[in-house]
Design an enzyme around this catalytic site. Structure first.
Site, PDB file in Angstrom:
ATOM      1  N   ASP A   1       6.930  -4.925  -2.796  1.00  0.00           N
ATOM      2  CA  ASP A   1       5.040  -4.294  -2.773  1.00  0.00           C
ATOM      3  C   ASP A   1       4.616  -3.190  -3.557  1.00  0.00           C
ATOM      4  OD1 ASP A   1       2.833  -3.885  -1.682  1.00  0.00           O
ATOM      5  OD2 ASP A   1       2.637  -5.027  -0.149  1.00  0.00           O
TER       6      ASP A   1
ATOM      7  N   SER B   1      -2.958  -7.923   4.486  1.00  0.00           N
ATOM      8  CA  SER B   1      -2.904  -6.532   4.106  1.00  0.00           C
ATOM      9  C   SER B   1      -3.601  -4.861   5.213  1.00  0.00           C
ATOM     10  CB  SER B   1      -3.809  -6.194   2.572  1.00  0.00           C
ATOM     11  OG  SER B   1      -3.576  -5.351   1.785  1.00  0.00           O
TER      12      SER B   1
ATOM     13  N   HIS C   1       2.183  -6.879  -4.048  1.00  0.00           N
ATOM     14  CA  HIS C   1       1.458  -6.905  -2.910  1.00  0.00           C
ATOM     15  C   HIS C   1       0.742  -8.602  -2.697  1.00  0.00           C
ATOM     16  CE1 HIS C   1      -0.689  -5.494   0.132  1.00  0.00           C
ATOM     17  NE2 HIS C   1      -1.900  -5.438  -0.531  1.00  0.00           N
TER      18      HIS C   1
END
Ligand SMILES: *[C@@H]1O[C@H](CO)[C@@H](O)[C@H](O)[C@H]1NC(C)=O
Length: 491
Positions: A386, A257, A415
């Site tokens: 996502d 991320s 995600h």
């Protein structure tokens, strides 16, 4: 940009669940398909006419040529079967907040680093994965005085190295070592991260350390410096230290991320001098201006994700408010009033770093251009549904220009979700397979060879078409990691 925390998002979750399950008037066709045939589509994005050639060592010791694309394809499972109950990206993402399946123990010992740069002073914590051990009683090893640790104490399965252990840390072994960067407000304890680390350390072949972002994972900051989406200073210092302390270990890196965005920035800034032998970028938000824009476009994006991420960052700020408020440019009350992530960035990142707007910050800190400067093999793993690192922000075109990277996407996964039936996580398979292939089957002492160096991004290929005039047009120089904001990064 990291994980969705347990901070009281249940009521919001419930309403969002109800919304996605019952209130959506038109039943999404892909949703139905997922039920009938629960399999995500897997796609590969990479340069078609320029390979990075690597050398493979077969079991007999013979060397043969392969390509990065082949290695990435070999590492990726043929199918992506996820849990049909979590049939879309939101459900996959929400599930991370339930903290279910937390049976992936990874034990750490912590070392505190003092920043070596005058621009980014302060301390940060690196957690090294170690064999399971009994937690020590409160004392020096748990930082009882809370010199480096927040009042609540260390995260689970974590304690400090003793002085003796630190002294015996240096080694000339040649085990592969992985440096991990976590998401926005996470830390070494994150479950998604442990799903990758645990299988690697299981048989003792890998060494792993996690560089916690400043103030994360219960660490204390000692100056007002936190971190941002291009905060490459701590991983740079850590890699230098690892290089010196473990001179024979091939170093690999992975970012999740926001940590993937930071890692891509770091690798691009390092360019040809990069000490990392291979890297994985997982669920990166890449083009932060676009991923923020899409996040703010929908009700769920704004009211669930952006609000949760903003709340997390506000909580992190509050834990360190005494240090941060020493910076006269930070308006503490303004930060306390924020709701959404972009408001946090406006209230903290802009005054701290000197960005005039959060948009300027997002554009400057994005890794979607910098990645063109990466000169080591890398694998990207992204889910196209996502909701945080959105599809719109993925560098599809850039991936076709650099031979150094391959992007694998799945149509489904959310995600950092990718939950399979039983709690396994799909993304850990391509990632651990790839790292093992790169570390154990590819001869990484032999540098990868680019088939057509003329076609590298940033090179303007010389045109020698005999039917045309000589190519005398000016050749400006494209510098993928040149920025608006000069942070005086050490080289
Ligand atoms: C986010 O969306 C809201 C509602 O549409 C809008 O009013 C606001 O200006 C947007 N903010 C940003 C920073 O894009």
């Amino acid at each position: 940009f990291g994980y969705l925390p347990y901070i009281d998002i249940w009521s919001e979750l419930a309403s969002a669940l109800a919304l996605s399950l019952y209130l959506v008037p038109v039943i999404n066709i892909t949703m139905v398909l997922s039920w009938v045939c629960p399999s995500g589509r897997i796609s590969f994005y990479h340069a078609k006419d320029n390979n990075l050639l690597l050398t493979k060592v077969s079991e007999s010791g013979a060397k043969e040529q392969t390509s990065l694309v082949d290695v990435c394809r070999a590492a990726t499972p043929d199918t992506c079967h996820l849990n049909p109950l979590l049939f879309n990206g939101h459900l996959q993402t929400f599930w991370t907040a339930t903290k279910s399946g937390d049976n992936v123990p990874v034990y750490y010992k912590r070392k505190i680093f003092q920043a070596d740069s005058a621009m980014f002073t302060g301390q940060y914590a690196v957690d090294f994965a170690v064999e399971p051990y009994d937690m020590p009683p409160e004392g020096e090893l748990t930082d009882q005085e809370r010199k480096y640790t927040q009042p609540g104490g260390l995260p689970g399965r974590t304690s400090f190295f003793s002085q003796e252990e630190l002294e015996s840390l240096p080694s000339d072994d040649s085990k592969p070592m992985l440096v991990v960067l976590h998401g926005l407000s996470g830390g070494s304890y994150e479950l998604y991260l442990r799903h990758v680390v645990a299988p690697l350390i299981e048989d003792g072949t890998w060494e792993v350390c996690v560089v916690n972002s400043r103030g994360c994972a219960q660490s204390k900051i000692s100056t007002g410096v936190l971190y941002n989406a291009r905060a490459t200073w701590d991983i740079r210092q850590t890699v230098k230290w690892l290089r010196k302390t473990f001179p024979n270990r091939p170093l690999f890196a992975i970012g999740f991320s926001l940590g993937a965005n930071i890692l891509a920035n770091y690798l691009g800034e390092e360019g040809d001098a990069c000490q990392i032998k291979g890297a994985v970028l997982c669920a990166s938000p890449w083009n932060l201006d676009v991923s923020h824009f899409t996040l703010n476009q929908t009700w769920i994006g704004r009211e669930i994700y952006s609000k949760t991420l903003g709340t997390n960052m506000k909580a992190l700020f509050e834990r360190h408010v005494d240090e941060i408020s020493k910076n006269p440019r930070v308006d503490v009350e303004a930060v306390r009033k924020i709701t959404y992530l972009h408001e946090f960035d406006r209230a903290i990142q802009c005054p701290t770093w000197g960005y005039p707007t959060e948009g300027a910050y997002y554009r400057d800190a994005s890794s979607s251009d910098v990645m063109l400067g990466i000169r080591v093999p890398f694998l990207c793993v992204q889910a196209e549904d996502d909701p945080i690192a959105s599809r719109e922000a993925l560098p599809f075109q850039e991936m076709t220009q650099t031979p150094y990277g391959v992007m694998v996407t799945t149509s489904w996964g959310g995600h950092l979700g990718w939950y399979e039936v039983g709690g396994g996580r799909w993304f850990s398979k391509p990632i651990t397979n790839w790292l093992n292939l790169m570390a154990k089957e590819i001869d990484i002492q032999i540098p990868g060879v680019v088939e057509n160096p003329d076609k590298l991004p940033g090179q303007i290929a010389h045109h020698d078409d005999l039917n045309k005039d000589a190519d005398l047009a000016p050749k400006p120089d494209f510098g993928p990691s040149r920025r608006k904001l000069n942070m005086n990064l050490p080289q």
